[in-house]
Design an enzyme around this catalytic site. Structure first.
Site, PDB file in Angstrom:
ATOM      1  N   GLY A   1       0.773  -1.230   0.000  1.00 40.45           N
ATOM      2  CA  GLY A   1       0.000   0.000   0.000  1.00 40.45           C
ATOM      3  C   GLY A   1       0.803   1.277   0.000  1.00 40.45           C
ATOM      4  O   GLY A   1       1.794   1.433  -0.722  1.00 40.45           O
TER       5      GLY A   1
ATOM      6  N   TYR B   1     -10.513   4.886  16.086  1.00 40.05           N
ATOM      7  CA  TYR B   1      -9.638   5.274  14.981  1.00 40.05           C
ATOM      8  C   TYR B   1      -9.458   6.790  14.970  1.00 40.05           C
ATOM      9  O   TYR B   1      -8.337   7.294  14.790  1.00 40.05           O
ATOM     10  CB  TYR B   1     -10.219   4.806  13.651  1.00 40.05           C
ATOM     11  CG  TYR B   1      -9.363   5.132  12.448  1.00 40.05           C
ATOM     12  CD1 TYR B   1      -8.147   4.491  12.249  1.00 40.05           C
ATOM     13  CD2 TYR B   1      -9.760   6.080  11.509  1.00 40.05           C
ATOM     14  CE1 TYR B   1      -7.349   4.785  11.147  1.00 40.05           C
ATOM     15  CE2 TYR B   1      -8.978   6.377  10.405  1.00 40.05           C
ATOM     16  CZ  TYR B   1      -7.776   5.720  10.231  1.00 40.05           C
ATOM     17  OH  TYR B   1      -6.993   6.017   9.139  1.00 40.05           O
TER      18      TYR B   1
END
Length: 305
Positions: free
Chosen positions: A26, A172
Site C-alpha cells: 500500500g 480510529y
C-alpha cells in the site's frame, strides 16, 4: 508551490537514509519505492519480514528489511536497537504503518489496538531513534494521519484504551487525532535544535488494504464506490512524500490531497481540526504517552503560547 506536485518533483535522495514503517504494501510500499528510486537507502520496517523481503525485491535501489511489530514495545525496542546499530544517522523517519476500524483488540502491552499501533507504537519508535535524527541537518519525521481525525475524534483521557465501551470509528479517530497532536508537540520541542522537523500528512481515501476492517454496513458500499471515490496508493503516498522531501516544507505543517474534501488529488498544504491544535491537550497526551511506553525524548517541553 506547484498545484500538481508529483513523483517527478521528489528531489535527489542520494546519501539519505529513510526508515518507512508498514512498507511492504500500500501507501508505505509506494513511499519506499519512490524514495529508493530517487537514491535513498530505504529500510522497510515491517511486521512480516517475509512479505518485507518480497516487497524489497520489487523495488529498484538500496532497500533493506527490518522486523518491527508496532503492537509490541519489546519489538519496537529491539528494532530501534538494530536501526541504531546499522544506521548512525537517519534522515527520514516515516511513521506510516497503521490499522483502521479493527474489532476490539489489545496489543501485547494491553493498549487498545488502534491507539497502541497508530500512536503509541510510533511515539515509542520515534523517541528511541531521536538521537539518530537530531544531529542530521534537514532530517524529518513524517507521521501519517487521516481525515478520520475529524470523525468522532477526541482524546479520551478517562478511557484511552476503550475499556468501558468500544467504538471502532471513535477509536480510529482518537488514534489519528493523536498522530497530529504528537506531530505538533514534537515540532515545538524540536524547534530550538534547528536540524530536525516534524510534519504530518494524510493520503485522502486510498484504495489499500487498510479498509478491510471497515464495518459491514460501509464495506459493501465502499467496494462498489471504490473506483469512484478512492485513488491509487501511489497517489495517496504523494502527500507523505511531499512532506518528507519538498524543500519548501516547514515543521508543523500538514499535507493532504487537493481535491474536494481532501479525498483525492495532488498533495497540498491542508489544515487540521481546531482540537488538534490544543497545546494543553498535546502536552498531556505527550506525558501520558511517555508513561505508557516508558520512552522519554531528549527534548524539553515548551510552555503553550
Amino acid at each position: 508551490m506547484s498545484a500538481t506536485w508529483t513523483e517527478q518533483h521528489i528531489p535527489d535522495q542520494r546519501g539519505r537514509v529513510a526508515v518507512v514503517t508498514g512498507a511492504n504494501t500500500g501507501l508505505g510500499f509506494e513511499t519506499a519505492r519512490m524514495l529508493a528510486e530517487r537514491g535513498a537507502a530505504v529500510v522497510l520496517a515491517v511486521r512480516d519480514t517475509a512479505k518485507g523481503r518480497q516487497a524489497a525485491a520489487r523495488i529498484a535501489g538500496d532497500v533493506t528489511v527490518q522486523a518491527l511489530d508496532l503492537t509490541s514495545l519489546e519489538s519496537i525496542r529491539s528494532a530501534a536497537a538494530d536501526l541504531r546499530a546499522n544506521h548512525p544517522r537517519i534522515d527520514l523517519l516515516i511513521n506510516n504503518a497503521g490499522v483502521m476500524y479493527t474489532p476490539k483488540q489489545t496489543t501485547a502491552d494491553g493498549f487498545e489496538l488502534q491507539f497502541g499501533t497508530n500512536h503509541l507504537g510510533h511515539f515509542a519508535l520515534t523517541g528511541l531513534l531521536m538521537k539518530q535524527l537530531l544531529p542530521v541537518p534537514g532530517s524529518r519525521i513524517v507521521t501519517v494521519s487521516s481525515v478520520g481525525h475529524r470523525i468522532r475524534a477526541a482524546i479520551h483521557f478517562d478511557d484511552l484504551q476503550w475499556e468501558h465501551s468500544y467504538n471502532r470509528i471513535g477509536a480510529y479517530g482518537q488514534a489519528k487525532l493523536a498522530n497530529l497532536m504528537f506531530t505538533y508537540e514534537l515540532q515545538r520541542r524540536l524547534a530550538p535544535h534547528g536540524t530536525t522537523v516534524a510534519v504530518a500528512a494524510h493520503p485522502g481515501v486510498s484504495n489499500t488494504e487498510l479498509m478491510r476492517n471497515s464495518p459491514a454496513v460501509l464495506r459493501v458500499p465502499l467496494t462498489w464506490l471504490a473506483p469512484l471515490i478512492t485513488q491509487k496508493a501511489a497517489m495517496g503516498a504523494l502527500p507523505t512524500l511531499r512532506a518528507a522531501t519538498d524543500p519548501t516544507v516547514i515543521g508543523g505543517q500538514y499535507y493532504g490531497p487537493s481535491g474536494r474534501g481532501e479525498v483525492r488529488g495532488y498533495p497540498k498544504l491542508v489544515t487540521s481540526s481546531t482540537e488538534s491544535h490544543d497545546q494543553l491537550t498535546q502536552q498531556r497526551l505527550w506525558t501520558v504517552s511517555e508513561e505508557l511506553t516508558g520512552v522519554t525524548f531528549p527534548l524539553p517541553a515548551h510552555s503553550p503560547n
